[in-house]
Design an enzyme around this catalytic site. Sequence first.
Site, mmCIF file in Angstrom:
data_model
loop_
_atom_site.group_PDB
_atom_site.id
_atom_site.type_symbol
_atom_site.label_atom_id
_atom_site.label_comp_id
_atom_site.label_asym_id
_atom_site.label_seq_id
_atom_site.Cartn_x
_atom_site.Cartn_y
_atom_site.Cartn_z
ATOM 1 N N SER B 116 88.425 77.448 84.699
ATOM 2 C CA SER B 116 89.124 78.365 83.781
ATOM 3 C C SER B 116 89.219 79.764 84.350
ATOM 4 C CB SER B 116 88.377 78.462 82.444
ATOM 5 O OG SER B 116 88.446 77.237 81.779
ATOM 6 N N GLU B 117 90.270 80.446 83.949
ATOM 7 C CA GLU B 117 90.456 81.849 84.315
ATOM 8 C C GLU B 117 90.773 82.634 83.059
ATOM 9 O OE1 GLU B 117 93.333 82.261 87.409
ATOM 10 O OE2 GLU B 117 92.168 81.017 88.806
ATOM 11 N N PRO B 118 90.664 83.971 83.161
ATOM 12 C CA PRO B 118 90.962 84.777 81.969
ATOM 13 C C PRO B 118 92.341 84.441 81.383
ATOM 14 C CG PRO B 118 89.991 86.158 83.685
ATOM 15 C CD PRO B 118 90.177 84.795 84.281
ATOM 16 N N GLY B 121 93.406 78.967 80.666
ATOM 17 C CA GLY B 121 92.395 78.154 80.013
ATOM 18 C C GLY B 121 92.845 76.714 79.953
ATOM 19 N N GLY B 328 71.488 75.103 51.146
ATOM 20 C CA GLY B 328 71.750 76.237 50.262
ATOM 21 C C GLY B 328 71.517 77.549 51.000
ATOM 22 N N GLU B 352 85.650 72.081 77.527
ATOM 23 C CA GLU B 352 85.959 70.765 78.111
ATOM 24 C C GLU B 352 87.271 70.216 77.527
ATOM 25 O OE1 GLU B 352 83.389 71.010 79.850
ATOM 26 O OE2 GLU B 352 82.699 69.128 80.717
ATOM 27 N N GLY B 353 88.214 71.118 77.253
ATOM 28 C CA GLY B 353 89.489 70.748 76.634
ATOM 29 C C GLY B 353 89.391 70.891 75.128
ATOM 30 N N THR B 354 90.239 71.749 74.571
ATOM 31 C CA THR B 354 90.192 71.984 73.123
ATOM 32 C C THR B 354 90.598 70.714 72.369
ATOM 33 O OG1 THR B 354 92.500 72.646 73.136
ATOM 34 C CG2 THR B 354 90.866 74.412 73.415
#
Lengths: 278, 368
Positions: B116-118, B121, B328, B352-354
Site C-alpha cells: 500500500s501507498e498513501p 490502497g 451494558g 488485506e482488501g476491504t
Amino acid sequence: MKILVPLKRTADPDNANKIKIAPGGAKVVTDGLEPKPNPFDEYAVESALRLTENGTNPKARLAGDSVVVATFGAKEASQTLRQALAMGADSGLLFEASDENLDGDLVARALAKVVEREKPDLVVMGKQAVDGDSNQVGQILAERLGWPSATFAMSIELSQDKKSVIVGREVDGGVIKLKLALPAVITVDLRIVAPKSITNHVTPQTHNYQEGARYAPLPMIMAAKKKPLAEAPFASLGVEGVKTSYVKFEAPPARKAGIKVKDVPELVQRLRAEAKAL
Amino acid sequence: MVRDTARAFSEKTLFPNAARFEREEKIPREVLAELASLGLMSVNIPAQYEGAEAGAVAYALAMFEIARGCASTAVTMAVTNMVGEVIAKFGTEPQRERYVKGLATGELVAGAFALSEPEAGSDPGSMRTVAERKGDRWVITGAKQWITSADFAGVFVVWARTGGGGTAGISAFLVPAQTPGLIVSKHEDKMGLRASSTCALTFDACEVPEDALLGELNGGFKIAMMALDGGRIGIGAQATGIASAALDEGVAYARDRKQFGKSIGDFQAIQWMIADSRTELDAARLLVLRAASLKQAGALFSREAAMAKVFATEKAGIICDRMLQVHGGYGYTKDYAIERHVRDVRVSRIYEGTSEIQRTVIARNVLR
C-alpha cells in the site's frame, strides 16, 4: 540412557465440575469431556526429556539417549502418545485395553512386563492419575522389579556417569534427598517442572527452562507423525486379573451458600466465635 | 495437536497479557521469539527451510487460537507467515535460504509486506514508488503506508514500479532491514491492534542488488494477489478468533450479571444475541476452513478466501458489538476486555482488501 514414561489418558481435569456420576453410583460418566494426558504424566515426559537433552537444543536427544512412552488404553489413547512424541519422545507403545478392566496392581504388573522387554535404565512416571488418585502404580512397579524408587520427586540430578540419580522428595516441612542406583523408578510431583529442577550435567547450569511441560512445536508435531508407534493387545503382555473393584461413587456434598456480614467488627466476632479462626 | 499447542500458548502467554501489550504498545520480543520456536511464524513453510510444514488448515486453526489470546500478536504472525510463504513460493534458492529460514527460525523476527501507498490502497495499479536500474543495482524511491511490524521486521517485500503504468509494470523486491535509504517514518496511532506496530516507510534512493528482485520482472502484481489470497484466510481466521474471545466474555458476563433478580442470560433478548453470535461464528469458521482446505489441496481458492474474509470479518464486527451491548455500560469502559475486541476487530474489514474489494473479487468470479 533409555527412559520409559508410562502415560494415562484421563478426562480433562479442568472440566472436573462437569464430571457426572451414573445413577446408583456405579461409575463416573465422562461423556463429552475432552480427554487429556494425566498432567503428572506430562510432567514425567518433560522430566525425561530434560534428562536426555541439552536444554539449549531441546529438539534432539543426546547421543545414546532415548525416551519411550507407553500407555494402556483405548485405541484413541494413541493420540496421547503422539502428543508425547511431538514433545520430543522417540517412540510409543500402545497396549489396547479398557480402563474398566485395569487396576493399579494389574497396571504395575503389565508395566513390569514392558520394562522386561524395553530394558530402560529409568522409569519416570506421574505420582498419580488425576482420575483415580490411587497413587500406587509407581510403588508397586518398583517392588515387582526389585528396583529402588523415589516418589513425589521435585528435583532429579543425574550423575555424570549416568549410574545413579539424586532425587529431591517433597515432604512436610522440607525436602529429602535420596540417592538411587539405576535402574530405578521415580514418580514426579508438580514442582519437577520448575525452571531448574532437573540437572543432567549437559544442560548449562545457567539454562532456565520454562515452567511447566513444554508445548509441542509445530515442526515436531509434523515429525511425530513419522515416529514409531507400536500397537498390541493388552493380553499380549501375559498378565491378567483385577484384584480391586469400585463399589460406589458419590459426589462431594454441594457447597452451602456463604453468609454476609454487615461490617468488619461482626466479621471479626464471627471468625473468633464461630470459625475459631482467630 | 497444532491447535492444542497454539491454544496452550495463547491461553498462558497471550490472553493474560494482551491488555498490558496494548498499554505498552508493543509485543515483547520474547513472545515473538517463542512464536517462531513453536513454528507459528512458519506454519505453512516447507521443513527444508525450517518451517513447520503443517499446511493451510493448521495455519487457520492456529491463527484462530492466537487471535483469541491477542489480536495484535495474531496480525504480526499473519504478516510474517504471508511474507515467508510468498518468498518460499516465488523466491530463488538463495533468497529462500536467507529469508524464509530466517523468518522461520525467528532470526529475522518478523516479515513486512510493503504494497500500500498513501495514494494507492485498494488500487495498487496506481502505485508511484519506482525502482530504477543503476548498473547492476536497483534504486527504490517512494513511500509506503500501513506497514505492519516495520520497526522490527528483518525483511520487507516491497512493490515498486519497474515498467509502464497499471498493474503490469510492478515488480516485487526483497529489502533487508537497515538497508540505507529504507526509512521507517510515522508510527501510526491506531484505534485498535495497538500492540502491533504500523508505520509509514520512505524509500530515499534505497539501493538493493540485482538479486533482490522477487520473481519475474514486472510480475509483481500477480505475486501480491496470490499472497493476499492466502492473507485473507489469515485475516478471516484472526477476526473469527477475536469474535470468539468476545463471545466468551459476553457469555461469562451474561451468566454473572444479575438484573431484575436473575442472570441477564435468562432473558431472551440476551439469549438471542448469544445464539445468533454462536451460529455466525461457526459459519465464519467453516468458511475460513473451507478456503484453507482448498488452498491446502492446491485448488483455486481466491473466491472462497474472499467470501470467508468478508463474511468472517463482518460477522465478527457484529458479534463484538453485540457482546459489548450484553456488557451494558461496563462494556464501554477499559475495565472489560470487550471494548478492546471491538476496537481490534474493526480493521479486519479494511486491511488485506476491504469488504468492498472482497465483494468485487467474488462478483467478478461469479459473473465471469
